[in-house]
Scaffold this active site. Sequence first.
Site, short mmCIF file in Angstrom:
data_model
loop_
_atom_site.label_atom_id
_atom_site.label_comp_id
_atom_site.label_asym_id
_atom_site.label_seq_id
_atom_site.Cartn_x
_atom_site.Cartn_y
_atom_site.Cartn_z
N GLN A 281 -21.37 21.14 50.21
CA GLN A 281 -21.51 22.35 51.02
C GLN A 281 -20.92 22.23 52.42
OE1 GLN A 281 -22.30 25.32 50.12
NE2 GLN A 281 -23.22 24.96 48.12
N ALA B 289 -14.18 21.65 44.56
CA ALA B 289 -13.16 22.64 44.94
C ALA B 289 -13.70 24.07 44.94
CB ALA B 289 -11.96 22.53 44.00
N CYS C 52 -29.23 27.11 40.40
CA CYS C 52 -29.74 26.34 39.28
C CYS C 52 -31.19 26.71 38.96
CB CYS C 52 -29.68 24.85 39.59
SG CYS C 52 -28.12 24.36 40.29
N ASN D 293 -27.59 23.23 50.26
CA ASN D 293 -27.03 24.44 49.65
C ASN D 293 -27.95 25.65 49.75
OD1 ASN D 293 -28.13 22.29 47.83
ND2 ASN D 293 -28.31 24.00 46.41
N GLY E 211 -18.57 18.58 41.77
CA GLY E 211 -19.58 17.96 42.61
C GLY E 211 -20.61 17.19 41.80
N THR E 212 -20.97 17.72 40.65
CA THR E 212 -21.99 17.06 39.83
C THR E 212 -21.50 15.68 39.38
OG1 THR E 212 -22.80 19.20 39.07
CG2 THR E 212 -23.35 17.29 37.70
C1 LIG Z 1 -22.53 23.20 43.97
C2 LIG Z 1 -23.10 21.92 44.43
C3 LIG Z 1 -23.00 20.75 43.65
C4 LIG Z 1 -22.40 20.75 42.27
O1 LIG Z 1 -21.00 20.96 42.29
P1 LIG Z 1 -20.27 21.44 40.95
O2 LIG Z 1 -18.81 21.33 41.28
O3 LIG Z 1 -20.69 22.86 40.72
O4 LIG Z 1 -20.68 20.52 39.86
C5 LIG Z 1 -23.51 19.58 44.15
N1 LIG Z 1 -24.10 19.54 45.36
C6 LIG Z 1 -24.22 20.63 46.14
C7 LIG Z 1 -24.87 20.52 47.47
C8 LIG Z 1 -23.73 21.86 45.70
O5 LIG Z 1 -23.87 22.93 46.47
#
Ligand SMILES: *Cc1c(COP(=O)(O)O)cnc(C)c1O
Length: 387
Positions: free
Chosen positions: A179, A200, A325, A151, A71-72
């Site tokens: 999310q 994932a 975080c 989140n 996600g990052t």
């Molecule tokens: C967990 C999360 C991310 C980051 O995803 P990663 O795969 O852990 O890098 C980004 N945005 C939201 C809203 C998340 O909950």
Amino acid sequence: MQRIYLDSNATTPVHPEVVTAMLPVFTEDYGNPSSIHWFGQHAKALMDDARTQVARLINGETSEIVFVSGGTEADNLAIRGIAESQKSKGRHIITSTIEHHAVLHTCRDLEKQGYEITWLGVSADGLVDPEDVRRAIRPDTILISIMHANNEIGTIQPIEEIGKIAEVADVYFHSDGVQSTGKISVDVKKLKVDLFSMSAHKIHGPKGVGALFVKKGSVLKPQLTGGGHERNRRSGTENVAGIVGFGVAAKMAREGMGSEMDRVKELRDRLESGLKKNIDLIRINAENAPRLPNTSNIMVDYAEGEGLVISLDLKGIAVSTGSACSSGSLEPSHVLTAIGKTPDEAHGSLRFSLNSMNSVQDVDYVVEVLPRIVDRLRELSPYYKRA
Ligand SMILES: *Cc1c(COP(=O)(O)O)cnc(C)c1O
């Protein structure tokens, strides 16, 4: 000790069927999907099946899915990719104050590079007002980035309305869907997003793999230079095993969406009503806003969040305070302060986030254990008895 995991917005266990699908990719189907021989083409076929599954989960086209490391990276690629490709048109970006750090810190970094960011506030329920988005658009606006579901408090933003506004204004629209994906139904066509981030490991897939939906025709500046993988959008040999796992997780999420999430919502509601009955002076954040079915963020007055998390952990229950975080730091959650909570209130918050593997017993155990923990912590509070 029996351990109960209620921190699924931080990560989820990998589903056994996902593991089963991934294993042969390490040992037999290990080809490089860029190779032209059988091994390569076989790996490519596995990867493209997964791409189709991920596309179907959000009603996108297979060719619109770009696999990334999570996600990052998806958030970074979307925001930096648009910022850099559109900078001759303008340098203004609109986002909100409750975004995940992957968006927040990326926008802050761009701010330092000379981009101008409009940070939209949210209502006490944690919702962005689409009219605020409309008003913030200027001739030099190149991107709107508003998350789909939060989140920490689980609020679901009015993405469809914002999507319409972005379309009329002809501005790229990114939404962090990490999310929402797999928990509520997502249709990128209906939401009118150009870019949509997924990960994932939040949906019973492996860590270290995610995807960015990139609507056909969108122009992104790649953030990694190299062999031009993923149709020149993200260089680097793909994490094939992870991608295969993501594909299975996406398929399972799509097939189980209604039934599984209904059950999860029942568990969440049972947890909230049990806690409200057994503990006085608790408040559920964004209780009446559109919310994810698995998330409950509560504030316990006269008790400290870190203390609650540690005491629950000693009883085998895993939850979090604020986002994963920001735990470990003393900064109050930026999301809770954005919805108008004082730093003290924010420090007294607990996030429960469930998944389809949780049971009624898990929830009932929390409802049994937490009131005693709260009583004990409140006895230590100099303010409680005076209330
Ligand atoms: C967990 C999360 C991310 C980051 O995803 P990663 O795969 O852990 O890098 C980004 N945005 C939201 C809203 C998340 O909950």
